[in-house]
Motif scaffolding. Structure first.
Motif, PDB file in Angstrom:
ATOM      1  N   GLN A  69       0.824  -1.195   0.000  1.00 21.96           N
ATOM      2  CA  GLN A  69       0.000   0.000   0.000  1.00 21.96           C
ATOM      3  C   GLN A  69       0.868   1.259   0.000  1.00 21.96           C
ATOM      4  O   GLN A  69       0.530   2.253  -0.625  1.00 21.96           O
ATOM      5  CB  GLN A  69      -0.917   0.006   1.218  1.00 21.96           C
ATOM      6  N   LEU A  70       2.005   1.200   0.683  1.00 25.09           N
ATOM      7  CA  LEU A  70       2.925   2.330   0.715  1.00 25.09           C
ATOM      8  C   LEU A  70       3.455   2.643  -0.683  1.00 25.09           C
ATOM      9  O   LEU A  70       3.563   3.808  -1.067  1.00 25.09           O
ATOM     10  CB  LEU A  70       4.089   2.034   1.663  1.00 25.09           C
ATOM     11  N   VAL A  71       3.756   1.619  -1.450  1.00 23.38           N
ATOM     12  CA  VAL A  71       4.240   1.808  -2.821  1.00 23.38           C
ATOM     13  C   VAL A  71       3.154   2.450  -3.677  1.00 23.38           C
ATOM     14  O   VAL A  71       3.429   3.351  -4.478  1.00 23.38           O
ATOM     15  CB  VAL A  71       4.696   0.453  -3.425  1.00 23.38           C
ATOM     16  N   GLN A  72       1.926   2.026  -3.499  1.00 21.39           N
ATOM     17  CA  GLN A  72       0.820   2.604  -4.266  1.00 21.39           C
ATOM     18  C   GLN A  72       0.603   4.062  -3.891  1.00 21.39           C
ATOM     19  O   GLN A  72       0.353   4.898  -4.758  1.00 21.39           O
ATOM     20  CB  GLN A  72      -0.465   1.794  -4.035  1.00 21.39           C
ATOM     21  N   GLU A  73       0.719   4.388  -2.590  1.00 19.75           N
ATOM     22  CA  GLU A  73       0.563   5.775  -2.165  1.00 19.75           C
ATOM     23  C   GLU A  73       1.662   6.648  -2.751  1.00 19.75           C
ATOM     24  O   GLU A  73       1.406   7.760  -3.205  1.00 19.75           O
ATOM     25  CB  GLU A  73       0.578   5.846  -0.638  1.00 19.75           C
ATOM     26  N   ARG A  74       2.880   6.151  -2.739  1.00 25.50           N
ATOM     27  CA  ARG A  74       3.985   6.922  -3.316  1.00 25.50           C
ATOM     28  C   ARG A  74       3.795   7.116  -4.820  1.00 25.50           C
ATOM     29  O   ARG A  74       4.073   8.182  -5.349  1.00 25.50           O
ATOM     30  CB  ARG A  74       5.321   6.223  -3.044  1.00 25.50           C
ATOM     31  N   ARG A  75       3.333   6.083  -5.478  1.00 28.37           N
ATOM     32  CA  ARG A  75       3.098   6.193  -6.915  1.00 28.37           C
ATOM     33  C   ARG A  75       1.997   7.209  -7.196  1.00 28.37           C
ATOM     34  O   ARG A  75       2.106   8.012  -8.127  1.00 28.37           O
ATOM     35  CB  ARG A  75       2.728   4.835  -7.494  1.00 28.37           C
ATOM     36  N   GLN A  76       0.938   7.208  -6.394  1.00 23.10           N
ATOM     37  CA  GLN A  76      -0.138   8.173  -6.580  1.00 23.10           C
ATOM     38  C   GLN A  76       0.364   9.589  -6.349  1.00 23.10           C
ATOM     39  O   GLN A  76       0.012  10.512  -7.098  1.00 23.10           O
ATOM     40  CB  GLN A  76      -1.295   7.858  -5.642  1.00 23.10           C
ATOM     41  N   ARG A  77       1.195   9.793  -5.326  1.00 23.49           N
ATOM     42  CA  ARG A  77       1.757  11.121  -5.073  1.00 23.49           C
ATOM     43  C   ARG A  77       2.653  11.567  -6.227  1.00 23.49           C
ATOM     44  O   ARG A  77       2.625  12.723  -6.629  1.00 23.49           O
ATOM     45  CB  ARG A  77       2.559  11.118  -3.774  1.00 23.49           C
TER      46      ARG A  77
END
Length: 106
Positions: free
Chosen positions: A2-10
């Protein structure tokens, strides 16, 4: 995961914002004409002299003092030494480089 997805979204949001700003600049700004405009020459000269003189030395010493305080806190990091050195080099030689680059570009 989930952290990777949040970083990608940012990252995607930041990229989109940069593209929108670039688009707005292209659409809404007029044509810039380089020439003999001397509107900010006095301010540029004073600011450049300040940074290359006593102002640059003061900024470098304050940065070095901050690095020493950070070293005294007990955690060593290379950035505590590298940042003051970078600030000193930037204040000493960065100003002429930036000024000559801008002058050459314009």
């Amino acid at each position: 995961m989930q952290l990777v997805q949040e970083r990608r979204q940012r990252l995607e949001l930041a990229l989109f914002a940069c593209l929108m700003i670039a688009f707005m600049l292209v659409v809404f700004t007029g044509v810039a004409h380089a020439g003999a405009d001397t509107t900010f020459d006095t301010a540029l000269t004073k600011f450049t002299d300040f940074l290359q003189g006593s102002g640059g030395k003061i900024i470098t010493v304050l940065s070095l003092a901050g690095g020493i305080v950070a070293l005294a806190s007990g955690r060593f990091s290379l950035s505590q030494v590298a940042i003051p050195v970078g600030v000193g080099v930037g204040a000493g030689t960065g100003i002429p480089i930036v000024t000559s680059t801008v002058t050459a570009t314009i």
